[in-house]
Design an enzyme around this catalytic site. Structure first.
Site, PDB file in Angstrom:
ATOM      1  N   GLY A 160       0.858  -1.186   0.000  1.00  0.00           N
ATOM      2  CA  GLY A 160       0.000   0.000   0.000  1.00  0.00           C
ATOM      3  C   GLY A 160       0.889   1.229   0.000  1.00  0.00           C
ATOM      4  N   ILE A 162       2.351   2.782   2.488  1.00  0.00           N
ATOM      5  CA  ILE A 162       3.548   2.686   3.331  1.00  0.00           C
ATOM      6  C   ILE A 162       4.560   1.711   2.715  1.00  0.00           C
ATOM      7  CG2 ILE A 162       4.424   1.997   5.608  1.00  0.00           C
ATOM      8  CD1 ILE A 162       1.742   3.162   6.755  1.00  0.00           C
ATOM      9  N   HIS A 291       5.641   1.118  19.144  1.00  0.00           N
ATOM     10  CA  HIS A 291       4.634   1.606  18.186  1.00  0.00           C
ATOM     11  C   HIS A 291       4.786   3.109  17.979  1.00  0.00           C
ATOM     12  CE1 HIS A 291       0.393   0.711  16.398  1.00  0.00           C
ATOM     13  NE2 HIS A 291       1.028   1.657  15.705  1.00  0.00           N
TER      14      HIS A 291
HETATM   15  C1  DGY Z   1      -1.797   3.947  12.371  1.00  0.00           C
HETATM   16  O1  DGY Z   1      -2.056   5.099  11.978  1.00  0.00           O
HETATM   17  O2  DGY Z   1      -2.578   3.008  12.259  1.00  0.00           O
HETATM   18  C2  DGY Z   1      -0.468   3.744  13.003  1.00  0.00           C
HETATM   19  O3  DGY Z   1      -0.268   2.452  13.427  1.00  0.00           O
HETATM   20  C3  DGY Z   1      -0.275   4.730  14.150  1.00  0.00           C
HETATM   21  O4  DGY Z   1       1.082   4.818  14.372  1.00  0.00           O
END
Ligand code: DGY
Length: 325
Positions: A160, A162, A291
């Site tokens: 996607g 990212i 995270h």
């Molecule tokens: C998201 O935006 O889903 C990410 O994991 C937050 O860092």
């Protein structure tokens, strides 16, 4: 009198609240940096008080929350890309729109993915630790050697925004090959010279680096497990900035201990937060961050603003940019 009422489940960066206030909304916050307990969310959302819920990925937004909110609730806007914490079927049944914040954290998460990849493959954790503990020897020819990205085979699980951003950043390192696996083949993969693998298994045996950038779905849950790990090279490094649930962590732990694979960099884990006593934490070949892929002010300000814009779009009967369902 403001026309709309919005419940916000956390203190969030200012751009979102400012935008909502400018657009005729009154806000009520769970005024904390900590997540709202589910029972408090159910209790506070109150019947027919709120037109919108602005939530975080840590909030379990299920039928109980929606029923407590009542039919006044038009939209649930999550300040995240992921939306696995929202019961989409329950939203559909109640005609509640769901939105996320795509695009605005692509660069921050992609940068974090590449950072983790380099950190693990160059064994920086062990190097830093040796200095900190006064164990740094004189320069040695074979000590703490890792592997280069140059001439490597990179696999991206989930191409996607990212995943593409990761590929774009890794391409200048000069990999031998870039592969990807996703539910469908995508045309923009050619921009990063990535070849499609129809199955994950087909990709796993070839890669030196596996970047997990996919969503957590029933299809991707625990997709990385003892069976799939066994297909990988024993020098391979896994980096996960998608969702922790994609990896079976017990299996990963065994694989890292037995050198079935070379290392792992995890920004997301199952569960989160991970206890400091979790067996993965102490492993030299495993780097865990809390995270924090999208932890840049640019991303967080934009995530706050995007969630707010999505809410206002729904109020204005326009299609929100992050419409999930
Ligand atoms: C998201 O935006 O889903 C990410 O994991 C937050 O860092």
């Amino acid at each position: 009198m403001p026309k709309y009422k919005v419940y916000v489940t956390r203190r969030i960066p200012k751009p979102g609240p400012a935008f909502l206030k400018k657009n005729d909304c009154e806000l009520t916050f769970w005024d904390s940096d900590d997540a709202i307990p589910h029972a408090d969310l159910v209790n506070n959302i109150g019947e027919n008080k709120y037109d919108a819920l602005l939530c975080m990925l840590t909030d379990q937004v299920d039928a109980a929350v929606m029923d407590a909110a009542g039919p006044q609730l038009q939209v649930i806007a999550s300040m995240s890309v992921g939306y696995e914490h929202i019961d989409l079927d329950a939203c559909k049944e109640r005609n509640i729109k769901v939105t996320n914040t795509p695009n605005v954290s692509t660069d921050s998460v992609a940068e974090c993915t590449v950072s983790l990849l380099l950190f693990v493959t160059r064994r920086l954790k062990e190097g830093i630790q040796s200095v900190r503990e006064g164990r740094q020897p004189e320069w040695r020819p074979t000590w703490l050697c890792g592997y280069e990205v140059t001439n490597s085979v990179i696999g991206i699980f989930g191409l996607g925004r990212i995943g593409y951003g990761v590929g774009k950043r890794l391409l200048p390192f000069g990999p031998k090959k870039m592969l990807y696996h996703d539910v469908v083949q995508v045309s923009f993969a050619k921009d990063i010279e990535a070849e499609y693998c129809e199955t994950l298994d087909e990709m796993l045996g070839q890669v030196d680096f596996l970047c997990i950038c996919c969503n957590l779905t029933p299809q991707t849950r625990h997709k990385i497990n003892s069976k799939t790990l066994a297909r990988m090279k024993n020098t391979a490094v896994i980096v996960n900035t998608g969702r922790g649930g994609v990896i079976n962590h017990d299996d990963l732990c065994v694989a890292l201990k037995n050198n079935t694979i070379g290392g792992a960099g995890l920004d997301v884990t199952e569960p989160e937060p991970l206890s400091k006593d979790h067996p993965l934490v102490g492993l030299p070949n495993c780097v865990i961050t809390p995270h924090m892929g999208s932890n840049t002010w640019d991303s967080r300000d934009s995530m706050s603003l995007t969630a707010a814009q999505c809410i206002v779009s729904v109020f204005n009967k326009e299609k929100p940019m992050g419409l999930v369902a």
